[in-house]
Design a protein around this motif. Structure first.
Motif: not given
Length: 527
Positions: A178-204
């Motif tokens: 559980v702990a080892y997979t949490d490292v990858l999972q938390l990194s994916c959450i942070f990167f995946g959601l922040w990556l989407a923010i600028p695209f969504a905010m600038t949508n027409e």
């Protein structure tokens, strides 16, 4: 809706990676049959791994999807869960983490059973179990909604498959996996959601969020409800086995406190993209998007933002973030419920002579049962935020007063615990619960059109706490001052404690590495 095969392949690859990491981490338990090794990773969780797993456990699918849903529905002012749950970690770090880690308990329920008796521990287990199951259900429901929107896959199928993946590596890897997979999972959450923010905010089709009223509206009649929500989530977020499993696995008590504070900060940081997703959803003219209609199911706000306001590649990466959030919390919840059942119910009540190997297998079977129940609730209950909120409800009313007393009220005893427990439970159930279809049989003040405007949950919690203290003090006074003969101490928790009971309790503490001094100090709390 057609299946998004590209996205589906991406999710399959992500799941394979998570499963591979979980199986790799499980090798650390190879050849080990100790409960501490499986449940607490041998109490060898360091600072880096501990901070990641503490934060990832709280930041689940219900956390990110439920936050976006709440912002969209009622606005920022009513999205209490994210910051209130973060506050609960801070409270735990201040008042409970160091104490429980110093005692070297294995589960959160150990101090209850040592002080109040084994069967009282089972009552505490039922309350803790209900909270964990509702939490798991909120997580899985969030994933099902996201899958159905972005991949065009049936919600039920997505929930079942994801539950099976989480169960598979948790079964044999325990806390290490559980702990080892949490490292990858938390990194994916942070990167995946922040990556989407600028695209969504600038949508027409998105108006600037500064021009939209996503803050919410305030009505004075709901002031009591708002205050109660904060108390329920912050204090109801304290007595959780998923949290204490990480605290008790820390190398030292000092590490346990630091993990709590770092987890609180991490949760606040991780909730920012979800806040923004909800605000973006509220600022979007959905009729002009490919979605073609206004949102009728607010559960899917976050996946809709990912699907219709960002490029396909970004939406798939965002989906990976949601998958990661679900896995990071679902596996933790499954492990915590199974740990409590195997140790505090099966070992303490059903088979006291069971070997540690047998207990570990019971824990694995319990993982399967808990996963089945959680996925069933996720399929049948609609509101993600409702489940997210409800998971702290009964924990707040029933378990929080008990935890305060077992740690800080030296004269508390089984008589007070039982009266306080059941009185609090009756007062809580009397207020009803629309999410579960429970109609109120107590109309509290300000009851209006089937809606309880009185903070009855907090009332029930305070009554439970006060009753526990008063009844405990009464029986302690009666027995210790010989007003009642000790033969009437039928629950054998104040003065009528036979010597074999002392030996059994000391043996229980000794087998978990506790000192004789600690064992004696705990027993004197009841004398």
């Amino acid at each position: 809706m057609a299946v998004n095969w590209g996205g589906l392949i991406g999710v399959v690859i992500f799941y394979v990676i998570i499963l591979a990491i979980g199986i790799y981490a499980s090798r650390k338990n190879k050849g080990k049959s100790s409960m501490e090794d499986v449940m607490l990773a041998g109490r060898n969780i360091g600072m880096f791994l501990g901070v990641f797993t503490m934060t990832a456990t709280w930041v689940g699918g219900g956390y990110i999807n439920g936050t976006a849903q709440s912002i969209y529905d009622t606005g920022l002012i009513w999205a209490q869960a994210p910051w209130a749950y973060s506050l609960s970690l801070f409270i735990n770090g201040l008042f409970f983490a160091t104490h429980l880690r110093k005692q070297r308990y294995v589960t959160m329920l150990d101090p209850y059973q040592i002080k109040y008796g084994d069967r009282v521990g089972v009552l505490m287990f039922l309350a803790a179990y209900s909270g964990e199951i509702f939490w798991s259900s909120a997580i899985l429901a969030a994933l099902g909604s996201t899958f159905s929107v972005i991949l065009g896959i049936d919600k039920t199928l997505a929930i079942i498959v994801s539950t099976c993946i989480a169960m598979s590596y948790t079964l044999f890897g325990g806390l290490y996996s559980v702990a080892y997979t949490d490292v990858l999972q938390l990194s994916c959450i942070f990167f995946g959601l922040w990556l989407a923010i600028p695209f969504a905010m600038t949508n027409e089709h998105v108006t600037s969020i500064t021009e939209t009223n996503w803050f919410g509206t305030w009505e004075n009649k709901y002031t009591g409800v708002w205050i109660e929500g904060v108390l329920l989530l912050s204090l109801g977020g304290v007595p959780w086995q998923a949290y204490f499993q990480r605290v008790l696995s820390a190398k030292t008590p000092r590490y346990a406190r630091i993990l709590s504070f770092a987890g609180a900060a991490g949760c606040m940081i991780m909730t920012i993209p979800s806040f923004l997703m909800g605000a973006i959803g509220a600022s979007t003219n959905w009729n002009e998007t490919a979605y073609g209609q206004e949102i009728t199911d607010s559960n899917i706000v976050l996946p809709l933002v990912l699907q219709y306001l960002t490029p396909q590649v970004v939406s798939i990466i965002g989906l990976g973030a949601v998958c990661a959030a679900v896995m990071s919390s679902a596996d933790s919840s499954l492990l915590s419920t199974s740990s409590m059942f195997a140790r505090n119910v099966y070992k303490r009540i059903i088979r006291p002579n069971a070997s540690e190997r047998e207990i570990i297998w019971v824990m694995r079977c319990s993982i399967l049962v808990s996963g089945t129940i959680a996925s069933t609730l996720a399929i049948t209950i609609d509101s993600i935020y409702g489940l997210f909120y409800l998971c702290s409800d009964f924990v707040y009313v029933v378990l929080f007063p008990q935890l305060v007393c077992v740690v800080y009220v030296s004269f508390s005893n089984t008589y007070g615990v039982l009266v306080g427990y059941f009185l609090g439970l009756i007062l809580r159930l009397g207020g009803g619960e629309p999410l579960l279809g429970l109609k109120p049989f107590i109309e509290y003040p300000f009851y209006e059109n089937g809606e309880q405007l009185f903070p009855f949950r907090t009332f029930a919690m305070l009554v439970s706490l006060t009753t526990l203290c008063v009844v405990s003090a009464l029986f302690h006074y009666l027995f210790t001052n010989n007003i009642l003969d000790k033969k009437w101490d039928l629950l054998k928790c104040v003065t009528n404690i036979p010597s074999e009971e002392d030996e059994r309790k000391n043996a229980f503490k000794t087998q978990n590495g506790l000192t004789v001094d600690v064992g004696l100090s705990m027993l004197t709390n009841n004398e």
